[in-house]
Scaffold this active site. Structure first.
Site, PDB file in Angstrom:
ATOM      1  N   GLU A  32      16.365  30.942 -11.954  1.00  0.00           N
ATOM      2  CA  GLU A  32      15.164  30.683 -11.148  1.00  0.00           C
ATOM      3  C   GLU A  32      15.617  30.306  -9.726  1.00  0.00           C
ATOM      4  OE1 GLU A  32      11.654  30.076 -11.998  1.00  0.00           O
ATOM      5  OE2 GLU A  32      11.555  29.766  -9.837  1.00  0.00           O
ATOM      6  N   SER A  57      14.655  23.150 -12.441  1.00  0.00           N
ATOM      7  CA  SER A  57      14.864  24.136 -13.518  1.00  0.00           C
ATOM      8  C   SER A  57      15.708  25.288 -12.994  1.00  0.00           C
ATOM      9  CB  SER A  57      13.522  24.676 -14.008  1.00  0.00           C
ATOM     10  OG  SER A  57      12.765  23.616 -14.515  1.00  0.00           O
ATOM     11  N   ARG A 112       4.737  30.665 -10.265  1.00  0.00           N
ATOM     12  CA  ARG A 112       5.921  30.462  -9.397  1.00  0.00           C
ATOM     13  C   ARG A 112       6.246  31.721  -8.579  1.00  0.00           C
ATOM     14  NH1 ARG A 112       4.607  26.670 -11.596  1.00  0.00           N
ATOM     15  NH2 ARG A 112       5.828  25.136 -12.755  1.00  0.00           N
TER      16      ARG A 112
HETATM   17  C1  LIG Z   1      14.565  17.505  -9.438  1.00  0.00           C
HETATM   18  C2  LIG Z   1      13.745  18.729  -9.104  1.00  0.00           C
HETATM   19  C3  LIG Z   1      12.504  18.904  -9.703  1.00  0.00           C
HETATM   20  C4  LIG Z   1      11.722  20.028  -9.407  1.00  0.00           C
HETATM   21  N1  LIG Z   1      10.490  20.145 -10.003  1.00  0.00           N
HETATM   22  C5  LIG Z   1       9.711  21.218  -9.730  1.00  0.00           C
HETATM   23  C6  LIG Z   1       8.403  21.331 -10.312  1.00  0.00           C
HETATM   24  O1  LIG Z   1       7.944  20.473 -11.057  1.00  0.00           O
HETATM   25  N2  LIG Z   1       7.663  22.436 -10.003  1.00  0.00           N
HETATM   26  C7  LIG Z   1       8.130  23.397  -9.155  1.00  0.00           C
HETATM   27  O2  LIG Z   1       7.396  24.382  -8.909  1.00  0.00           O
HETATM   28  N3  LIG Z   1       9.357  23.307  -8.574  1.00  0.00           N
HETATM   29  C8  LIG Z   1      10.150  22.245  -8.829  1.00  0.00           C
HETATM   30  N4  LIG Z   1      11.398  22.133  -8.253  1.00  0.00           N
HETATM   31  C9  LIG Z   1      11.877  23.205  -7.373  1.00  0.00           C
HETATM   32  C10 LIG Z   1      11.647  22.957  -5.865  1.00  0.00           C
HETATM   33  O3  LIG Z   1      11.291  21.610  -5.627  1.00  0.00           O
HETATM   34  C11 LIG Z   1      10.562  23.882  -5.303  1.00  0.00           C
HETATM   35  O4  LIG Z   1      10.892  25.231  -5.509  1.00  0.00           O
HETATM   36  C12 LIG Z   1      10.323  23.629  -3.805  1.00  0.00           C
HETATM   37  O5  LIG Z   1       9.155  24.286  -3.361  1.00  0.00           O
HETATM   38  C13 LIG Z   1      11.490  24.079  -2.922  1.00  0.00           C
HETATM   39  O6  LIG Z   1      11.218  23.598  -1.620  1.00  0.00           O
HETATM   40  P1  LIG Z   1      12.324  23.511  -0.505  1.00  0.00           P
HETATM   41  O7  LIG Z   1      11.654  23.075   0.752  1.00  0.00           O
HETATM   42  O8  LIG Z   1      13.448  22.702  -0.977  1.00  0.00           O
HETATM   43  O9  LIG Z   1      12.725  25.051  -0.352  1.00  0.00           O
HETATM   44  P2  LIG Z   1      14.160  25.736  -0.425  1.00  0.00           P
HETATM   45  O10 LIG Z   1      14.755  25.500  -1.753  1.00  0.00           O
HETATM   46  O11 LIG Z   1      14.962  25.379   0.764  1.00  0.00           O
HETATM   47  O12 LIG Z   1      13.727  27.260  -0.297  1.00  0.00           O
HETATM   48  C14 LIG Z   1      13.003  27.887  -1.331  1.00  0.00           C
HETATM   49  C15 LIG Z   1      12.614  29.303  -0.886  1.00  0.00           C
HETATM   50  O13 LIG Z   1      11.624  29.219   0.144  1.00  0.00           O
HETATM   51  C16 LIG Z   1      12.072  29.920   1.315  1.00  0.00           C
HETATM   52  N5  LIG Z   1      11.544  29.169   2.452  1.00  0.00           N
HETATM   53  C17 LIG Z   1      11.720  27.846   2.716  1.00  0.00           C
HETATM   54  N6  LIG Z   1      10.997  27.495   3.797  1.00  0.00           N
HETATM   55  C18 LIG Z   1      10.368  28.605   4.243  1.00  0.00           C
HETATM   56  C19 LIG Z   1       9.485  28.903   5.336  1.00  0.00           C
HETATM   57  N7  LIG Z   1       9.059  27.947   6.176  1.00  0.00           N
HETATM   58  N8  LIG Z   1       9.064  30.171   5.497  1.00  0.00           N
HETATM   59  C20 LIG Z   1       9.474  31.156   4.648  1.00  0.00           C
HETATM   60  N9  LIG Z   1      10.300  30.962   3.596  1.00  0.00           N
HETATM   61  C21 LIG Z   1      10.731  29.684   3.406  1.00  0.00           C
HETATM   62  C22 LIG Z   1      13.583  29.948   1.213  1.00  0.00           C
HETATM   63  O14 LIG Z   1      14.129  31.048   1.904  1.00  0.00           O
HETATM   64  C23 LIG Z   1      13.770  30.100  -0.279  1.00  0.00           C
HETATM   65  O15 LIG Z   1      13.599  31.449  -0.661  1.00  0.00           O
HETATM   66  C24 LIG Z   1      12.196  21.017  -8.512  1.00  0.00           C
HETATM   67  C25 LIG Z   1      13.455  20.841  -7.889  1.00  0.00           C
HETATM   68  C26 LIG Z   1      14.215  19.712  -8.177  1.00  0.00           C
HETATM   69  C27 LIG Z   1      15.529  19.520  -7.479  1.00  0.00           C
END
Ligand SMILES: Cc1cc2nc3c(=O)[nH]c(=O)nc-3n(C[C@H](O)[C@H](O)[C@H](O)COP(=O)(O)OP(=O)(O)OC[C@H]3O[C@@H](n4cnc5c(N)ncnc54)[C@H](O)[C@@H]3O)c2cc1C
Length: 351
Positions: free
Chosen positions: A347, A245, A170
């Site tokens: 996290e 998480s 991660r």
């Molecule tokens: C129900 C649920 C289940 C989940 N299960 C998992 C799992 O099984 N495994 C797992 O690894 N994660 C899991 N997650 C966490 C989450 O889905 C991941 O971390 C996901 O990659 C976040 O994506 P996002 O587009 O929502 O990013 P955001 O939450 O909007 O941003 C995450 C980070 O990325 C940065 N960012 C976003 N886009 C860009 C870009 N284009 N360029 C540079 N930086 C950027 C942001 O600044 C921030 O620091 C889960 C979340 C939920 C709600």
């Protein structure tokens, strides 16, 4: 169509916690040229409020209050598939704004192997490369070939090979020393047309067998099995707000582990689950610590803890405020520290 720049915008639909917070400004760009136009001479356009923060689907974020600056969001949405190489490998380049699970579904429909175990993870493709998302024995870094970025300070576009991205559990350099330096605009994946299921993690094999009932395995069949496992354990963000998480699993010294084991023995909590890591530290699942502190299914005002997984904080009523989530977080951290002398760290990124 001109780029969409809006002021005083509700971010409720842009964070999976469903927090009712506002951004002073939201800029959604749909090409690298539009993104570049937001950073003339290396800085955010002077008419836009600062600081800036880039988000994806907001599924790993907690907005703790209204954001006074400019939220940036990618709507760069495309997927380009190259001709398969002789060894069956297929390169696919995907825009950072593509919903991650739409991409996974697309690969499965094409019969391409590699992304299926990562089905149903919320968020967008750009963030998947930032976060190095992982599940069921696979992480994004296993299938990423390179990451396309924009550097606001120089206005340059560059392509970083997977070996340069510092991927770990991660982790990536995008989350650490490159935060704010690079914006991910596309991700190139190396998938395979050759039969290559990965079933040796947890209950994946048995879940797959219950879905296939002897039929041939395809990426789509594995996707269906992963989706059914995930749906049985995790809240659906469209129904219950959460950010997945919430806490990291702690890595502790031998002394701290012995203390936890002593507490567990004294209190009749059974064996402490743990994993030795190569640097000699010991990983204890945060979920176990929280469960033993009684947090599974707990409710505090409008905030709560998911009944099937104490690592997941939820917007229990849909009306939770950031302060209520923060109060619940603080109470959970305090109880684990008091009982086990371990300080849990979030996290989820707090903004
Ligand atoms: C129900 C649920 C289940 C989940 N299960 C998992 C799992 O099984 N495994 C797992 O690894 N994660 C899991 N997650 C966490 C989450 O889905 C991941 O971390 C996901 O990659 C976040 O994506 P996002 O587009 O929502 O990013 P955001 O939450 O909007 O941003 C995450 C980070 O990325 C940065 N960012 C976003 N886009 C860009 C870009 N284009 N360029 C540079 N930086 C950027 C942001 O600044 C921030 O620091 C889960 C979340 C939920 C709600």
């Amino acid at each position: 169509m001109d780029m969409e720049i809006r002021t005083n915008v509700s971010l409720r639909a842009m964070n999976t916690f469903g927090m009712e917070v506002k951004a002073a400004c939201l800029a959604e760009y749909s090409s690298v040229e539009e993104l570049r136009s937001l950073f003339p001479e290396g800085n955010l356009r002077s008419d836009l409020p600062r600081p800036w923060h880039h988000i994806g689907g907001g599924s790993n974020l907690l907005f703790t209050k209204d954001f006074e600056g400019t939220v940036l969001h990618s709507s760069i949405c495309f997927a380009e598939e190259a001709e398969p190489a002789e060894d069956g490998k297929v390169k696919v380049r995907v825009g950072s704004g593509v919903i991650w699970d739409d991409f996974v579904a697309w690969t499965c429909r094409r019969g391409l192997w590699g992304a299926e175990n990562l089905s149903l993870i919320p968020g967008e493709t750009g963030a998947a490369a930032v976060q190095n998302i992982g599940a069921y024995g696979v992480e994004a870094a296993d299938i990423i070939s390179s990451v396309g970025c924009f550097e606001p300070a120089t206005g340059k576009e560059l392509t970083l090979d997977v070996s340069e991205c510092g991927y770990g559990y991660r982790r990536s350099r995008f989350k650490e020393e490159w935060k704010g330096r690079y914006i991910v605009t596309s991700v190139t994946f190396m998938l395979s047309g050759n039969y290559s299921p990965r079933l040796d993690y947890g209950n994946v094999r048995s879940a797959v067998e219950s879905v296939t009932k002897g039929a041939d395995l395809t990426p789509g069949v594995i996707r269906d099995a992963i989706i059914s496992i995930r749906n049985s354990k995790l809240p659906d963000p469209s129904e219950v707000g959460s950010a997945g998480s919430f806490f990291k699993n702690p890595f502790v010294s031998g002394d701290v582990f012995r203390h936890v084991a002593d507490v567990a023995r004294k209190d009749g909590l059974g064996d402490v689950p743990h994993f030795l890591s190569p640097d000699g530290s010991i990983k204890i699942p945060a979920a176990w610590l929280l469960e033993k502190c009684g947090w599974k299914g707990a409710v505090m005002g409008n905030a709560g803890v998911w009944g099937k997984q104490p690592l997941v904080l939820v917007n229990a009523t849909g009306k939770a405020t950031p302060d209520e989530i923060l109060a619940l977080e603080a109470a959970m951290v305090r109880s684990v520290q008091e009982r086990f002398s371990i300080l849990l760290e979030p996290e989820v990124e707090h903004i």
